[in-house]
Design an enzyme around this catalytic site. Structure first.
Site, PDB file in Angstrom:
ATOM      1  N   TYR A  53       0.853  -1.185   0.000  1.00 27.48           N
ATOM      2  CA  TYR A  53       0.000   0.000   0.000  1.00 27.48           C
ATOM      3  C   TYR A  53       0.891   1.238   0.000  1.00 27.48           C
ATOM      4  O   TYR A  53       1.659   1.470   0.936  1.00 27.48           O
ATOM      5  CB  TYR A  53      -0.918   0.029   1.216  1.00 27.48           C
ATOM      6  N   SER A 205     -14.121  -4.631   0.716  1.00 30.17           N
ATOM      7  CA  SER A 205     -15.009  -4.023  -0.291  1.00 30.17           C
ATOM      8  C   SER A 205     -16.478  -4.307   0.008  1.00 30.17           C
ATOM      9  O   SER A 205     -17.224  -4.716  -0.884  1.00 30.17           O
ATOM     10  CB  SER A 205     -14.649  -4.521  -1.697  1.00 30.17           C
ATOM     11  N   LEU A 207     -18.864  -2.392   0.336  1.00 25.96           N
ATOM     12  CA  LEU A 207     -19.763  -1.470  -0.364  1.00 25.96           C
ATOM     13  C   LEU A 207     -19.705  -1.657  -1.873  1.00 25.96           C
ATOM     14  O   LEU A 207     -20.082  -0.768  -2.639  1.00 25.96           O
ATOM     15  CB  LEU A 207     -19.431  -0.025   0.004  1.00 25.96           C
ATOM     16  N   GLY A 210     -17.849   0.889  -3.691  1.00 26.31           N
ATOM     17  CA  GLY A 210     -18.516   2.185  -3.614  1.00 26.31           C
ATOM     18  C   GLY A 210     -19.855   2.245  -4.304  1.00 26.31           C
ATOM     19  O   GLY A 210     -20.630   3.182  -4.082  1.00 26.31           O
ATOM     20  N   LEU A 212     -22.542   0.480  -3.846  1.00 27.75           N
ATOM     21  CA  LEU A 212     -23.682   0.303  -2.962  1.00 27.75           C
ATOM     22  C   LEU A 212     -24.028   1.553  -2.147  1.00 27.75           C
ATOM     23  O   LEU A 212     -25.040   1.569  -1.449  1.00 27.75           O
ATOM     24  CB  LEU A 212     -23.441  -0.880  -2.028  1.00 27.75           C
ATOM     25  N   GLY A 214     -24.870   4.124  -3.649  1.00 26.22           N
ATOM     26  CA  GLY A 214     -25.855   4.754  -4.518  1.00 26.22           C
ATOM     27  C   GLY A 214     -25.307   5.901  -5.335  1.00 26.22           C
ATOM     28  O   GLY A 214     -26.031   6.496  -6.141  1.00 26.22           O
ATOM     29  N   LYS A 215     -24.034   6.216  -5.167  1.00 27.06           N
ATOM     30  CA  LYS A 215     -23.475   7.396  -5.825  1.00 27.06           C
ATOM     31  C   LYS A 215     -23.373   7.257  -7.346  1.00 27.06           C
ATOM     32  O   LYS A 215     -23.247   8.250  -8.050  1.00 27.06           O
ATOM     33  CB  LYS A 215     -22.104   7.716  -5.240  1.00 27.06           C
TER      34      LYS A 215
END
Length: 325
Positions: A53, A205, A207, A210, A212, A214-215
């Protein structure tokens, strides 16, 4: 925050973990400090990082924060080794892994990590050699517990069985896999293998990269992961019609609970069978605070069942797999 045992080990971790993928890259030291403080104040303990990372920058940044902001003793630090920087290749040979572990300890400024994980399966290295490196790390005191990431069901089952049977073998504590309402493929083999072997799941992960939140319902926002120059896993596979149907159902459930899609999606993963901790990734402290607020939410059974149904993977006979969403 609730503390859970990691698999069948005695190690306890917070059921929400803090991921550091963006640290030292998209998240600077100030934002990282705000994230860590908010996480610890909420009762969080598990912090997940890796040697690749930000090319080691995330580990170094974590060491700076544990030096002055949060005592090392209050955290369960997990890191990884085996991925080769700047490529999709892996090297899980004993020599590479142990050298990488020593480098991680120097960057983290600690004499041990609480959980050391193999970043992915390496077909060029015998499984026994990789697992022996984990045994040596524990025997030397440089790691307290060990786990794997991105293993398939058979890879996990084979590794867990070897550790159980080998003299001096260290039982696997965890497996880290992507898991969300948009990615339930692990339920076919990997998750049952983990449950059978007593290996705790660290769900990353949660979401759906990302989606999920809704964006992406009305396009790709310029500040989103989908528009980032450093995407780790494209969001494109999660923007099809099947995903749209799941996101719509999630939004409906959130409205009914006076909550948000983000919180409902996290609560669904957090409370799935076999999940020891759900890893939260955020670029900013404000984003992390939104995720941490899921602790106040428990999904009613009927809503959980509805989400289970709408997101169920499609099994196509005679195909041996489930469709990827």
């Amino acid at each position: 925050m609730e503390q859970r045992r990691l698999g069948r080990t005695g190690l306890r971790v917070s059921r929400l973990g803090l991921g550091t993928l963006t640290w030292g890259r998209d998240t600077d030291e100030h934002e990282a400090a705000e994230q860590l403080k908010a996480f610890v104040d909420a009762g969080g303990t598990l912090v997940d990082t890796a040697d690749v990372y930000a090319d080691g920058g995330a580990e170094y940044l974590l060491s700076r924060l544990t030096d002055g902001l949060v005592p090392r003793s209050e955290l369960v630090i997990a890191t990884k080794a085996g991925a080769l920087p700047g490529s999709h290749r892996h090297d899980t040979s004993r020599g590479h892994l142990l050298t990488a572990l020593d480098a991680s300890l120097r960057r983290l400024n600690t004499d041990h990590v609480d959980l050391w994980q193999v970043h992915a399966h390496d077909p060029a290295t015998p499984t026994e050699e990789t697992l022996h490196a984990l045994d040596l790390a524990v025997a030397s005191g440089r790691a307290r517990y060990v786990g794997v990431c991105q293993y398939s069901g058979w890879q996990l089952a084979k590794s867990a069985a070897r550790q159980h049977a080998a003299p001096g073998g260290t039982p696997l504590a965890s497996v880290q896999l992507e898991y969300s309402l948009l990615q339930r493929g692990i339920e076919r083999e990997a998750l049952p293998a983990a449950l059978d072997a007593g290996v705790g799941l660290l769900a990353c992960s949660p979401l759906g990269r990302g989606v999920l939140t809704g964006k992406y319902r009305h396009g790709v926002p310029p500040e989103s992961r989908g528009a980032s120059p450093h995407p780790t896993g494209s969001v494109q596979p999660y923007l099809g019609e099947t995903s749209r149907r799941i996101v719509d159902a999630l939004a409906t459930a959130a409205d009914g609970l006076a909550s948000t899609p983000l919180k409902v999606a996290l609560a669904w993963v957090r409370d799935r069978p076999g999940v020891s901790a759900t890893l939260l990734g955020a670029r900013t402290a404000a984003q992390l605070q939104s995720s941490l607020s899921v602790e106040a939410l428990t999904l009613p059974g009927e809503i959980r069942a509805a989400l289970d149904d709408v997101s169920a993977p499609v099994h196509r006979y005679p195909d041996q797999g489930w469709t990827e969403l």
